[in-house]
Design a protein around this motif. Structure first.
Motif, mmCIF file in Angstrom:
data_model
loop_
_atom_site.group_PDB
_atom_site.id
_atom_site.type_symbol
_atom_site.label_atom_id
_atom_site.label_comp_id
_atom_site.label_asym_id
_atom_site.label_seq_id
_atom_site.Cartn_x
_atom_site.Cartn_y
_atom_site.Cartn_z
ATOM 1 N N ASP A 1 80.488 59.825 50.706
ATOM 2 C CA ASP A 1 81.234 59.856 51.969
ATOM 3 C C ASP A 1 81.225 58.479 52.637
ATOM 4 O O ASP A 1 82.239 58.015 53.165
ATOM 5 N N GLU A 2 80.066 57.829 52.631
ATOM 6 C CA GLU A 2 79.971 56.486 53.217
ATOM 7 C C GLU A 2 80.827 55.495 52.433
ATOM 8 O O GLU A 2 81.450 54.607 53.018
ATOM 9 N N LYS B 1 87.621 50.999 45.767
ATOM 10 C CA LYS B 1 86.292 51.594 45.884
ATOM 11 C C LYS B 1 85.296 50.827 45.008
ATOM 12 O O LYS B 1 84.141 50.629 45.392
ATOM 13 N N THR C 1 76.269 56.820 50.252
ATOM 14 C CA THR C 1 76.647 58.146 49.765
ATOM 15 C C THR C 1 78.138 58.107 49.437
ATOM 16 O O THR C 1 78.851 57.201 49.874
ATOM 17 N N GLU D 1 83.601 56.139 50.810
ATOM 18 C CA GLU D 1 84.996 56.370 51.197
ATOM 19 C C GLU D 1 85.287 55.737 52.555
ATOM 20 O O GLU D 1 86.290 55.053 52.743
ATOM 21 N N SER D 2 84.390 55.965 53.501
ATOM 22 C CA SER D 2 84.569 55.441 54.853
ATOM 23 C C SER D 2 84.565 53.909 54.860
ATOM 24 O O SER D 2 85.408 53.272 55.500
#
Length: 96
Positions: A22-23, A5, A20, A25-26
């Protein structure tokens, strides 16, 4: 090569991307998959494969140079928004 990450955060920072959580992580999962695929390609034996520029052979992709008449100046300037009958007129970008 494992992608973390922190690696994705660094690339996002260099690319001036605001991700963000979430982004992030994706993107980490997606990019890890891409890197894994590239690692798979590195395992392929290419010792007997000649280097190439294109995946398929290209022939006759360029024309021979030939002297030809130039486009008349009036036709070249016909669609210009501004011209002085000699060339295009554009806004100055370097000053006077």
């Amino acid at each position: 090569m494992a992608l973390t990450k922190a690696d994705v955060e660094k690339v996002a920072l260099l690319g001036r991307l605001m991700l963000t959580p979430d982004e992030l992580e994706s993107m980490t999962a997606d990019l890890a998959g891409i890197v894994g695929y590239v690692d798979q390609l590195a395992e392929v034996d290419t010792d007997d494969v000649a280097p190439m520029v294109h995946a398929i052979e290209l022939r006759n992709v360029t024309k021979d140079d030939a002297v030809a008449a130039s486009l008349p100046r009036g036709e070249a300037l016909a669609n210009a928004p501004k011209h002085n009958n000699e060339g295009y007129l554009v806004p100055a970008v370097m000053g006077d």
